[in-house]
Each structure stands twice: as structure tokens, then as C-alpha cells.
Design a protein around this motif. Structure first.
Motif, PDB file in Angstrom:
ATOM      1  N   GLY A  62       0.499  -0.867   0.045  1.00 19.01           N
ATOM      2  CA  GLY A  62       0.391  -0.006   0.370  1.00 19.01           C
ATOM      3  C   GLY A  62       0.800   1.133   0.103  1.00 19.01           C
ATOM      4  O   GLY A  62       0.357   2.087   0.421  1.00 19.01           O
ATOM      5  N   ALA A  63       2.084   0.862  -0.053  1.00 20.66           N
ATOM      6  CA  ALA A  63       3.175   2.249  -0.195  1.00 20.66           C
ATOM      7  C   ALA A  63       2.542   3.737  -1.140  1.00 20.66           C
ATOM      8  O   ALA A  63       1.684   3.057  -2.714  1.00 20.66           O
ATOM      9  CB  ALA A  63       4.766   1.929  -0.547  1.00 20.66           C
ATOM     10  N   SER A  64       2.596   4.938  -0.895  1.00 16.21           N
ATOM     11  CA  SER A  64       2.260   5.860  -1.847  1.00 16.21           C
ATOM     12  C   SER A  64       3.381   6.403  -2.671  1.00 16.21           C
ATOM     13  O   SER A  64       3.441   7.926  -1.806  1.00 16.21           O
ATOM     14  CB  SER A  64       1.461   6.707  -1.147  1.00 16.21           C
ATOM     15  OG  SER A  64       0.635   8.023  -2.224  1.00 16.21           O
ATOM     16  N   PRO A  65       3.782   6.731  -4.219  1.00 13.39           N
ATOM     17  CA  PRO A  65       5.239   6.859  -4.460  1.00 13.39           C
ATOM     18  C   PRO A  65       4.983   8.067  -4.822  1.00 13.39           C
ATOM     19  O   PRO A  65       3.852   8.528  -4.806  1.00 13.39           O
ATOM     20  CB  PRO A  65       5.463   5.997  -5.542  1.00 13.39           C
ATOM     21  CG  PRO A  65       3.790   4.960  -5.602  1.00 13.39           C
ATOM     22  CD  PRO A  65       3.496   5.369  -4.637  1.00 13.39           C
ATOM     23  N   ASP A  66       5.864   9.222  -4.657  1.00 11.08           N
ATOM     24  CA  ASP A  66       5.740  10.448  -5.286  1.00 11.08           C
ATOM     25  C   ASP A  66       5.471  10.553  -6.961  1.00 11.08           C
ATOM     26  O   ASP A  66       5.418   9.087  -7.667  1.00 11.08           O
ATOM     27  CB  ASP A  66       6.865  10.650  -5.865  1.00 11.08           C
ATOM     28  CG  ASP A  66       7.956  10.795  -3.757  1.00 11.08           C
ATOM     29  OD1 ASP A  66       7.063  10.698  -3.314  1.00 11.08           O
ATOM     30  OD2 ASP A  66       9.142  10.861  -4.499  1.00 11.08           O
ATOM     31  N   HIS A  67       4.501  11.441  -6.823  1.00 13.88           N
ATOM     32  CA  HIS A  67       3.739  11.426  -8.067  1.00 13.88           C
ATOM     33  C   HIS A  67       3.834  12.817  -8.442  1.00 13.88           C
ATOM     34  O   HIS A  67       3.087  13.800  -8.152  1.00 13.88           O
ATOM     35  CB  HIS A  67       1.819  10.918  -7.959  1.00 13.88           C
ATOM     36  CG  HIS A  67       1.215  11.264  -6.309  1.00 13.88           C
ATOM     37  ND1 HIS A  67       1.603  10.624  -5.328  1.00 13.88           N
ATOM     38  CD2 HIS A  67       0.202  12.021  -6.404  1.00 13.88           C
ATOM     39  CE1 HIS A  67       1.198  10.791  -4.754  1.00 13.88           C
ATOM     40  NE2 HIS A  67       0.734  11.875  -4.926  1.00 13.88           N
ATOM     41  N   LYS A  68       3.166  12.575  -9.783  1.00 18.97           N
ATOM     42  CA  LYS A  68       2.445  14.191 -10.517  1.00 18.97           C
ATOM     43  C   LYS A  68       1.260  13.886 -11.337  1.00 18.97           C
ATOM     44  O   LYS A  68       1.209  13.631 -11.807  1.00 18.97           O
ATOM     45  CB  LYS A  68       3.643  15.017 -11.143  1.00 18.97           C
ATOM     46  CG  LYS A  68       4.338  14.629 -12.249  1.00 18.97           C
ATOM     47  CD  LYS A  68       4.926  15.075 -13.725  1.00 18.97           C
ATOM     48  CE  LYS A  68       4.863  14.118 -14.405  1.00 18.97           C
ATOM     49  NZ  LYS A  68       6.816  14.857 -15.380  1.00 18.97           N
ATOM     50  N   CYS A  69       0.570  15.170 -11.352  1.00 22.33           N
ATOM     51  CA  CYS A  69      -0.237  15.665 -12.368  1.00 22.33           C
ATOM     52  C   CYS A  69      -0.446  15.705 -13.741  1.00 22.33           C
ATOM     53  O   CYS A  69       1.033  16.205 -14.184  1.00 22.33           O
ATOM     54  CB  CYS A  69      -1.476  16.274 -12.300  1.00 22.33           C
ATOM     55  SG  CYS A  69      -3.442  16.624 -12.528  1.00 22.33           S
ATOM     56  N   ILE A  70      -0.967  14.302 -13.954  1.00 18.88           N
ATOM     57  CA  ILE A  70      -1.259  14.699 -16.043  1.00 18.88           C
ATOM     58  C   ILE A  70      -1.907  14.238 -16.761  1.00 18.88           C
ATOM     59  O   ILE A  70      -1.938  14.802 -17.555  1.00 18.88           O
ATOM     60  CB  ILE A  70      -0.155  13.297 -16.011  1.00 18.88           C
ATOM     61  CG1 ILE A  70      -1.149  12.144 -15.994  1.00 18.88           C
ATOM     62  CG2 ILE A  70       0.712  12.917 -16.038  1.00 18.88           C
ATOM     63  CD1 ILE A  70      -0.240  10.672 -16.511  1.00 18.88           C
ATOM     64  N   SER A  71      -2.947  14.674 -15.982  1.00 23.45           N
ATOM     65  CA  SER A  71      -5.064  14.726 -16.772  1.00 23.45           C
ATOM     66  C   SER A  71      -5.133  15.963 -15.415  1.00 23.45           C
ATOM     67  O   SER A  71      -5.837  15.085 -14.451  1.00 23.45           O
ATOM     68  CB  SER A  71      -5.203  14.048 -17.316  1.00 23.45           C
ATOM     69  OG  SER A  71      -6.502  14.542 -17.847  1.00 23.45           O
ATOM     70  N   PRO A  72      -6.200  17.613 -15.698  1.00 23.63           N
ATOM     71  CA  PRO A  72      -5.205  18.247 -16.826  1.00 23.63           C
ATOM     72  C   PRO A  72      -3.968  17.953 -17.163  1.00 23.63           C
ATOM     73  O   PRO A  72      -3.324  18.675 -15.464  1.00 23.63           O
ATOM     74  CB  PRO A  72      -6.014  19.574 -16.854  1.00 23.63           C
ATOM     75  CG  PRO A  72      -6.503  19.235 -14.779  1.00 23.63           C
ATOM     76  CD  PRO A  72      -6.549  17.713 -14.902  1.00 23.63           C
ATOM     77  N   LEU A  73      -3.207  18.581 -17.699  1.00 25.63           N
ATOM     78  CA  LEU A  73      -1.718  18.501 -18.084  1.00 25.63           C
ATOM     79  C   LEU A  73      -1.465  20.508 -17.529  1.00 25.63           C
ATOM     80  O   LEU A  73      -1.951  21.068 -17.829  1.00 25.63           O
ATOM     81  CB  LEU A  73      -1.518  18.447 -19.492  1.00 25.63           C
ATOM     82  CG  LEU A  73       0.199  18.389 -19.426  1.00 25.63           C
ATOM     83  CD1 LEU A  73       0.826  17.582 -18.773  1.00 25.63           C
ATOM     84  CD2 LEU A  73       0.887  18.957 -20.811  1.00 25.63           C
ATOM     85  N   PRO A  74      -0.673  20.421 -16.044  1.00 16.72           N
ATOM     86  CA  PRO A  74      -0.630  21.655 -15.753  1.00 16.72           C
ATOM     87  C   PRO A  74       0.830  22.057 -16.295  1.00 16.72           C
ATOM     88  O   PRO A  74       1.517  21.140 -17.687  1.00 16.72           O
ATOM     89  CB  PRO A  74       0.860  21.062 -14.400  1.00 16.72           C
ATOM     90  CG  PRO A  74       0.974  19.536 -14.750  1.00 16.72           C
ATOM     91  CD  PRO A  74       0.154  19.000 -15.416  1.00 16.72           C
ATOM     92  N   LEU A  75       0.954  23.829 -16.460  1.00 18.90           N
ATOM     93  CA  LEU A  75       1.269  24.363 -17.924  1.00 18.90           C
ATOM     94  C   LEU A  75       3.224  24.095 -17.141  1.00 18.90           C
ATOM     95  O   LEU A  75       3.978  24.217 -17.811  1.00 18.90           O
ATOM     96  CB  LEU A  75       0.998  25.549 -18.052  1.00 18.90           C
ATOM     97  CG  LEU A  75      -0.611  26.512 -18.293  1.00 18.90           C
ATOM     98  CD1 LEU A  75      -0.855  27.615 -17.902  1.00 18.90           C
ATOM     99  CD2 LEU A  75      -0.104  25.628 -19.347  1.00 18.90           C
TER     100      LEU A  75
END
Length: 537
Positions: A62-75
Motif C-alpha cells: 500500500g505504499a504511496s510513491p511520489d507522483h505528479k498530475c498529468i490530466s489536466p496537464l499542468p502548465l
């Protein structure tokens, strides 16, 4: 009242005078660690290993890796970061899809079902539901072990933990997964582990209870280390959960290899079965002496009884009622710090998560070596109290150390390891201490009640950890404060060092009457005597 008090104290003195001869008979089978005891103990500790694996598997699965948003795509976003809302040409929008860092994890339940941002609570809930399973198991399986026998519950739990542990690996929906985790917690810890511990405590005399009890705790931590090891090798969460679940298969032969508790058989009036097991043990240990019916009476000093005992009997008399409440708080506090440090390595410590999990688990092993020496020298009560207060204080201090620098990060790791060392020691003691504080007829119920409270705090730990959204220090301060309070109250429990375990409710209520040790001077000793005198009226 005076006559009753004298009668009660005289009975205690007679009981103490019998202890020497009782222990000599007891050592012919239970007190000495012969080949038979080691064979049985090896079988008893295996569920401690599997419980450690199941308990900490959520750290990797149940680990939570680092992540970034891809939808909607940040400017303007090039780094992996926790982004729940992003700026777009149309304004602030909620993120709907994420890209996860795969440096350490290929997949987890977090990446499978996007348990981040406003679904972050579902990750915490998965671990909490597992702990609620353990809580539910402790509430019903402990009394069932007292009623139907240790081995029936022990083996049924062993089989079922394999089924649900493996089943969780094939769950492709969150709800199905947490249902399997609930039953895995119920049978993998409360059923097999706690019952196995009781079997060990009832198999040996006072001289060896501490060492063997701590050995079970050490094996539990080894299970946690194995979790980290498999996490390094296997990156897919389904396969990883399958491997964790299959560990329970080592328990499937226990029905034919493990013996029922002689104490339990005797208290239920099944003297012949009890005698057969005693004779078997003596034969394996190559002891020529035989055990007669009168010897059995002296060894166990308990009359035939077909009365049904349960959790309510722990609350029937004043001194045992206060004792079980104190002990339950102790289990609650130990668990909340132990799992607060173990399950939150990704938020408390920075770096390789598998190494951090290994480092947080590691201090338990030297603690389990040193603590038995201390408790057999200074007693259960004082060491438990000291360890809990030091462990709680370390937990609080770690929360206030800045982690931005290398020195700060090192200091946090050091303080967490110190806290884990002490809280692992006190958590291990309370298993033995509880078994020694309560009589045979309700021992599993007492252990189950304590385990139930421990799992309640374990279930609350992931939810309390969510409070870091308000203040990162808040969860650790809560954990540490509870431990400090419980550590202080532990000083009011009776000492059990070197004493024969009580077997009847009467003996359980009288435990501590002749205790000459003092915590806060003679006032507690006098109050205890006054309490006993009033209870016997």
C-alpha cells in the motif's frame, strides 16, 4: 472483616509455601526446557512470523510513491510532486490522472486505484480495516479459545489466514481487497498469533516465560524485515501480496504436530488427556519419572470445573476490574506508538523506503535480547513503565526535529530507532505480563481483550496519521502523549516476577497481596491490602 482478611492472608501464605514443591514437580515437565518444549515452541512461534509479515505488508503493498498530475496537464510542472489541483489556461482544475515515480515501486494499491488527494483516506482505511479485523478477532477468538480449546482456534485461524492472504492478491477491486484484509487480520494475528502465545505461556514455568515470550516478539519483527526484503525483489503488488499470503502455508501441519494446552485441559476436567500429554513430554525429554493423579493436582492446584468463563469475569471483582482496564490501556498505548513508527516510515523518514522499514524494525531485535535480562532482574512493572515513557518521549522529540538537512534527517532516524527500541521492549513485556496477571480460566480472554485494544489503536493509527494535513507534528505528539500517560499508570499494577501464574478467579483477585515491592512508598502497599480486605467481605 478482620477475620476474613486473616483467613485470606493465611491462604496466600499456605499457597506460597506450596510453591516450592509445586515448582519442583512443574519443572519435571514444564520448568525445564527439554526437547519436547523446544519442538512445541518452534511450532508456536511460526504464526508470530506470519503475523509480522501480514501486519507490515501494507507498508509495501500500500505504499504511496511520489507522483505528479498529468490530466489536466499542468502548465509549469516538471518535478514529481503531490498535485491535486493545477493551474490550466482555463483556471484551477482538479487533477484526474497521475504519473507515479517507479524508482522503488512498480505498482501498489495506491497506483492501481489512484488513492491520492481526496482518495488518500482510502489508503489509510485499508490498513485500518485490517486492524479492525484483528480487533474483531481478538473480541471473539480469545473467548472461543477459552471455551473450545487453544488448538481448535489456533489451527482454524492458520488455515483461514492462508485463504484470505492469497485471496487478497487476486482482488482487482478495492472493496474486495479490504474485505480480504479484514479477515486476514482477524485470523492471521488475533487467531493464530495470540493463541500460539498463550500455548507457550501455559507450557513453561516462570523461569522461561520471559525469554520464550520475547523470542516470539523477535520472530514477529523478523517477519517485518522479510516484508522489506520481498519489497526489494518484487515490484508488482499482486505478486507481492501472493508471496506474503503463502507464508501462512508453514502452519498447515500444526494440527498433527501441536499439543493442546495441558492447563486448559485440566481446568476443563479432561484430566486423562492432560496426563497423556504430560507423559508424552516426559518421554520425549527422556525422563523416567511418571506423573500420578496427586502430582497433577499439585502441579495445577485447580479443581475440576465446567463453569464457563469469559470477558465479563474479568470485570466481576474490583481488583481484577481495575487491572484489566489498566492493562488494556497499556496494550492500546504500546500499539499506537509501535505501529505509528512502523507503518509511517514514508512520512517520518526520507530515503529508500525498504531500508527505512528495515531500520525501524531492526531495533526490536537487540531490545528483545536486553529486555528479558532487565525484567527478570528488576521486574515487569517498573521496566514496562520506564520503557513506555522513554519510547513516548522519543516519539514526541522526533516530531520536532527538522528533516531538511542531512544532520536533521540523521537525528530523526536515530530518535525513531531509539523510540522503537524502547516501545518494542515494553510491547513485548505486556504479552508476558498479561499472561501472568490473569488466571488460567480467563487468560485467553484477558490476552484477547488486550490484543483487541491494541488493534483498536492500530486501526486508529493510520487515521490519526491523516492529521498531518493540519500539522505534521500532531500525530507523533498524540502517540507519544498516550504512551507517557499509560507508562505512569503501569506503576499501579502488581509485580509478577517469579510468581506462579494464578489459575482460578480467586487466585487472580488475590494476586499481589503479598507483594513487598513499592512504587511510590508504603501508601500503595497499604491501600492494596485494604482493598483486598474489603473485597473478601
Amino acid at each position: 472483616m478482620s477475620g476474613r482478611r486473616k483467613h485470606n492472608e493465611e491462604r496466600i501464605r499456605l499457597r506460597m509455601n506450596e510453591d516450592k514443591s509445586t515448582t519442583e514437580l512443574h519443572s519435571s515437565f514444564y520448568g525445564s526446557l527439554g526437547r519436547y518444549q523446544w519442538q512445541q515452541y518452534f511450532l508456536h512461534v511460526l504464526p508470530a512470523f506470519t503475523a509480522g509479515v501480514h501486519m507490515l505488508s501494507q507498508v509495501t503493498v500500500g505504499a504511496s510513491p511520489d507522483h505528479k498530475c498529468i490530466s489536466p496537464l499542468p502548465l509549469n510542472s516538471s518535478e514529481l510532486e503531490d498535485v491535486c489541483y493545477v493551474e490550466t489556461e482555463e483556471g484551477l482544475e482538479k487533477c484526474m490522472e497521475w504519473e507515479y515515480d517507479q524508482t522503488y515501486y512498480g505498482s501498489t494499491i495506491v497506483t492501481e486505484w489512484d488513492l491520492v488527494c481526496d482518495r488518500r483516506w482510502m489508503r489509510a482505511a485499508a490498513q485500518s480495516i485490517f486492524m479492525f479485523g484483528v480487533l474483531f478477532g481478538a473480541a471473539i477468538l480469545g473467548p472461543m479459545a477459552d471455551k473450545y480449546g487453544r488448538m481448535k482456534i489456533f489451527y482454524a485461524s492458520s488455515v483461514l489466514q492462508v485463504l484470505f492472504g492469497v485471496g487478497a492478491a487476486f482482488c482487482y477491486h478495492y472493496i474486495a481487497f479490504v474485505i480480504c484484509k479484514f479477515f486476514l487480520g482477524m485470523f492471521g494475528s488475533a487467531g493464530a498469533y495470540v493463541t500460539g502465545f498463550v500455548l507457550t505461556m501455559e507450557m513453561v514455568g516462570p523461569k522461561y516465560r520471559t525469554a520464550l515470550g520475547f523470542g516470539m516478539q523477535a520472530i514477529f519483527d523478523v517477519g517485518g524485515m522479510v516484508v522489506a526484503g520481498w519489497g526489494v525483489l518484487i515490484k508488482d503488488w499482486n505478486l507481492l501480496q501472493l508471496v506474503y499470503g503463502l507464508h501462512g502455508a508453514i502452519l498447515l501441519g500444526h494440527w498433527w504436530l501441536t499439543d493442546e494446552s495441558v492447563y486448559w485441559l485440566y481446568t476443563k476436567g479432561e484430566k486423562e488427556k492432560a496426563k497423556e500429554i504430560v507423559q508424552k513430554g516426559m518421554k520425549v525429554n527422556k525422563l523416567k519419572a511418571s506423573v500420578s493423579e496427586s502430582d497433577m493436582e499439585k502441579i495445577f492446584s485447580v479443581a475440576d470445573t465446567k463453569e464457563k468463563y469469559g470477558i465479563m469475569d474479568l470485570l466481576r471483582t474490583p481488583r481484577m476490574r481495575l487491572r484489566i482496564l489498566n492493562v488494556c490501556l497499556n496494550w492500546f498505548a504500546n500499539s499506537i506508538v509501535f505501529y505509528g513508527l512502523s507503518l509511517n516510515t514514508d512520512t517520518l523518514l526520507k530515503g529508500d523506503p525498504f531500508l527505512m522499514l528495515f531500520l525501524v524494525t531492526l531495533p526490536g531485535l537487540p531490545s528483545y535480547v536486553l529486555t528479558p535480562i532487565l525484567v527478570d532482574r528488576f521486574g515487569r512493572r517498573d521496566i514496562t513503565s520506564t520503557f513506555m515513557m522513554v519510547g513516548g518521549l522519543a516519539c514526541i522529540i522526533a516530531a520536532f526535529i527538522p528533516k531538511d538537512t542531512t544532520a536533521g534527517s540523521t537525528a530523526v532516524i536515530t530518535m525513531v530507532m531509539i523510540g522503537k527500541f524502547f516501545i518494542a521492549g515494553s510491547f513485548a513485556i505486556i504479552y508476558n505480563y498479561t499472561a501472568e496477571l490473569f488466571p488460567t480460566v480467563v487468560r485467553s480472554s484477558a490476552m484477547g481483550s488486550g490484543a483487541m485494544c491494541a488493534r483498536l489503536s492500530g486501526a486508529l493509527t493510520p487515521l490519526i496519521s491523516l492529521l498531518d494535513s493540519f500539522d505534521p507534528k500532531l500525530p507523533s505528539v498524540i502517540f507519544g502523549t498516550i504512551s507517557l500517560i499509560s507508562g505512569f499508570l503501569t506503576l499501579f499494577l502488581p509485580e509478577t516476577l517469579g510468581k506462579t501464574m494464578p489459575q482460578t478467579l480467586e487466585e487472580g483477585e488475590s494476586l499481589g497481596l503479598g507483594d513487598r515491592r513499592r512504587c511510590f512508598g508504603s501508601s500503595i502497599q497499604q491501600n492494596e491490602r485494604a482493598s483486598v480486605a474489603s473485597d473478601t467481605v
